[in-house]
Design a protein around this motif. Sequence first.
Motif, mmCIF file in Angstrom:
data_model
loop_
_atom_site.group_PDB
_atom_site.id
_atom_site.type_symbol
_atom_site.label_atom_id
_atom_site.label_comp_id
_atom_site.label_asym_id
_atom_site.label_seq_id
_atom_site.Cartn_x
_atom_site.Cartn_y
_atom_site.Cartn_z
ATOM 1 N N VAL A 56 0.832 -1.208 0.000
ATOM 2 C CA VAL A 56 0.000 0.000 0.000
ATOM 3 C C VAL A 56 0.858 1.246 0.000
ATOM 4 O O VAL A 56 0.566 2.221 -0.709
ATOM 5 C CB VAL A 56 -0.954 -0.007 1.210
ATOM 6 C CG1 VAL A 56 -1.858 1.234 1.184
ATOM 7 C CG2 VAL A 56 -1.802 -1.265 1.216
ATOM 8 N N LYS A 57 1.949 1.246 0.763
ATOM 9 C CA LYS A 57 2.824 2.414 0.818
ATOM 10 C C LYS A 57 3.398 2.729 -0.563
ATOM 11 O O LYS A 57 3.414 3.890 -0.999
ATOM 12 C CB LYS A 57 3.958 2.176 1.811
ATOM 13 C CG LYS A 57 3.510 2.078 3.257
ATOM 14 C CD LYS A 57 4.697 1.828 4.169
ATOM 15 C CE LYS A 57 4.260 1.685 5.628
ATOM 16 N NZ LYS A 57 5.412 1.396 6.512
ATOM 17 N N ALA A 58 3.872 1.709 -1.242
ATOM 18 C CA ALA A 58 4.454 1.914 -2.576
ATOM 19 C C ALA A 58 3.391 2.388 -3.564
ATOM 20 O O ALA A 58 3.656 3.264 -4.412
ATOM 21 C CB ALA A 58 5.099 0.625 -3.071
ATOM 22 N N ASN A 59 2.191 1.826 -3.456
ATOM 23 C CA ASN A 59 1.113 2.224 -4.366
ATOM 24 C C ASN A 59 0.728 3.683 -4.170
ATOM 25 O O ASN A 59 0.534 4.430 -5.148
ATOM 26 C CB ASN A 59 -0.111 1.344 -4.146
ATOM 27 C CG ASN A 59 0.069 -0.064 -4.684
ATOM 28 O OD1 ASN A 59 1.083 -0.369 -5.320
ATOM 29 N ND2 ASN A 59 -0.892 -0.929 -4.432
ATOM 30 N N GLN A 60 0.618 4.119 -2.916
ATOM 31 C CA GLN A 60 0.240 5.507 -2.651
ATOM 32 C C GLN A 60 1.357 6.467 -3.070
ATOM 33 O O GLN A 60 1.094 7.560 -3.572
ATOM 34 C CB GLN A 60 -0.092 5.687 -1.174
ATOM 35 C CG GLN A 60 -1.255 4.827 -0.692
ATOM 36 C CD GLN A 60 -2.528 5.023 -1.498
ATOM 37 O OE1 GLN A 60 -3.121 6.093 -1.504
ATOM 38 N NE2 GLN A 60 -2.955 3.972 -2.202
ATOM 39 N N THR A 61 2.593 6.052 -2.874
ATOM 40 C CA THR A 61 3.722 6.879 -3.309
ATOM 41 C C THR A 61 3.713 7.043 -4.818
ATOM 42 O O THR A 61 3.936 8.152 -5.345
ATOM 43 C CB THR A 61 5.058 6.247 -2.869
ATOM 44 O OG1 THR A 61 5.078 6.130 -1.441
ATOM 45 C CG2 THR A 61 6.234 7.093 -3.317
ATOM 46 N N LYS A 62 3.440 5.956 -5.526
ATOM 47 C CA LYS A 62 3.382 6.001 -6.989
ATOM 48 C C LYS A 62 2.242 6.907 -7.453
ATOM 49 O O LYS A 62 2.416 7.715 -8.378
ATOM 50 C CB LYS A 62 3.184 4.584 -7.539
ATOM 51 C CG LYS A 62 3.103 4.494 -9.061
ATOM 52 C CD LYS A 62 4.413 4.851 -9.726
ATOM 53 C CE LYS A 62 4.346 4.635 -11.227
ATOM 54 N NZ LYS A 62 5.617 5.000 -11.899
ATOM 55 N N LEU A 63 1.083 6.780 -6.810
ATOM 56 C CA LEU A 63 -0.056 7.623 -7.185
ATOM 57 C C LEU A 63 0.251 9.094 -6.968
ATOM 58 O O LEU A 63 -0.088 9.942 -7.804
ATOM 59 C CB LEU A 63 -1.293 7.229 -6.372
ATOM 60 C CG LEU A 63 -2.124 6.067 -6.883
ATOM 61 C CD1 LEU A 63 -3.250 5.743 -5.917
ATOM 62 C CD2 LEU A 63 -2.675 6.372 -8.268
ATOM 63 N N GLY A 64 0.886 9.418 -5.842
ATOM 64 C CA GLY A 64 1.239 10.807 -5.578
ATOM 65 C C GLY A 64 2.129 11.375 -6.660
ATOM 66 O O GLY A 64 1.956 12.532 -7.089
ATOM 67 N N SER A 65 3.078 10.575 -7.131
ATOM 68 C CA SER A 65 3.969 11.006 -8.207
ATOM 69 C C SER A 65 3.198 11.207 -9.509
ATOM 70 O O SER A 65 3.433 12.184 -10.234
ATOM 71 C CB SER A 65 5.073 9.960 -8.397
ATOM 72 O OG SER A 65 5.910 10.297 -9.486
ATOM 73 N N ILE A 66 2.281 10.297 -9.804
ATOM 74 C CA ILE A 66 1.470 10.418 -11.020
ATOM 75 C C ILE A 66 0.609 11.669 -10.961
ATOM 76 O O ILE A 66 0.518 12.438 -11.929
ATOM 77 C CB ILE A 66 0.594 9.164 -11.208
ATOM 78 C CG1 ILE A 66 1.468 7.944 -11.533
ATOM 79 C CG2 ILE A 66 -0.436 9.387 -12.312
ATOM 80 C CD1 ILE A 66 0.695 6.638 -11.555
ATOM 81 N N PHE A 67 -0.043 11.889 -9.834
ATOM 82 C CA PHE A 67 -0.890 13.071 -9.680
ATOM 83 C C PHE A 67 -0.082 14.346 -9.867
ATOM 84 O O PHE A 67 -0.534 15.299 -10.509
ATOM 85 C CB PHE A 67 -1.538 13.091 -8.293
ATOM 86 C CG PHE A 67 -2.570 12.028 -8.066
ATOM 87 C CD1 PHE A 67 -3.163 11.363 -9.123
ATOM 88 C CD2 PHE A 67 -2.961 11.688 -6.772
ATOM 89 C CE1 PHE A 67 -4.127 10.375 -8.919
ATOM 90 C CE2 PHE A 67 -3.921 10.715 -6.546
ATOM 91 C CZ PHE A 67 -4.495 10.056 -7.622
#
Length: 359
Positions: A56-67
């Motif tokens: 979950v941590k990696a997924n949220q970090t990736k989403l933040g970068s995409i956003f």
Amino acid sequence: MKKIISVILAVLIFTSCFSAFAYADSSDSITLSFLNYNVAGLPDFKALIGQGEKDVKANQTKLGSIFNESDFDVIAVQEDFNCHKYLIKGMDNFKYKTLTSGSVPGGDGLNVYTKNIKIYDPERVEWNSCYGGIAEGDALTPKGILYSVLDLGGGMTVDFYDIHADAFDGVGNSLSRAEQYVQLLAMVNKRSSNRPVIITGDFNTSIHYLTKGEDGTDEALLFKMITDYGFKNAWHEIKNNGDYENYSEWYKTGSSWGRWDSVEQFYYRSAAGVEITAEDFNYIDFFDDSGANLSDHSAANCIFRFTKTADFVEDARTHKEPLAFSISPFFSTIKWIIKDLAFIFRNWSELMELAGLKK
């Protein structure tokens, strides 16, 4: 030389006048890209017993970068829970953010992020009712409504609602969502009766079921938003030519989940001389580097144009900016831990069955 200087001055004067005119014109109309997304930020509880399925941590970090690198101007999210700090860490381009309400179980998972649009008056409202047991989980955290006011510039504001309704497809779930929509519409009537409004979120109801909806169900309540409350649904307006009843062509494409008319929706209503127009709408997905979907939902992306009309009425309400810090999440967490423990004891038999300790 004097002629040259005169020409230069004339050009400068003309340019400054043109710039002033362009600015004034742009303040009367603005186009913004809105994203609504259930970011699946719940903790992976299976990891506690060595059966974790996602990072979950990696997924949220990736989403933040995409956003952060996206063209989205306003992002409304649901299930922004325990890994909130990982999501926002890479969102430097988003100047304005609602203050998180905390992790599970005290937080509601709702937040709004914008690049240049100021956010005022954020208020979180829990649903008055919910349905289901431990497996469904809707009663274990305070789902509800996040209300705010978005300052579009030029005196224009829009009342913005981000919601997360009960999940699952049983009769009890549907009736519970219907009660939640009644609560939502009552809040809209009280707070935004004469204001332009956008409602988005994870409705957990697909509106193409409306023709099957009986009075009192969640589908029927959403249809009343269209027929009785003057709202439009962006998917229907853009993708289905404004038709809220005929889906025959779409049924040929297969399941609606994440492909067409999903549970992520945008409703909008013009008022007070601010005309809201949906100009484009799409469901999109975000993936990690291995090609895995970062959420179990698709995101809804809508392009809205906001235009002042001749009967424009400036918002005369007094607005407050979001708090930079609050201890409310702490007290909410304590309250919900107590509530959840009581709920778990009342449903102990179900918990044993889920754990495989009871047949």
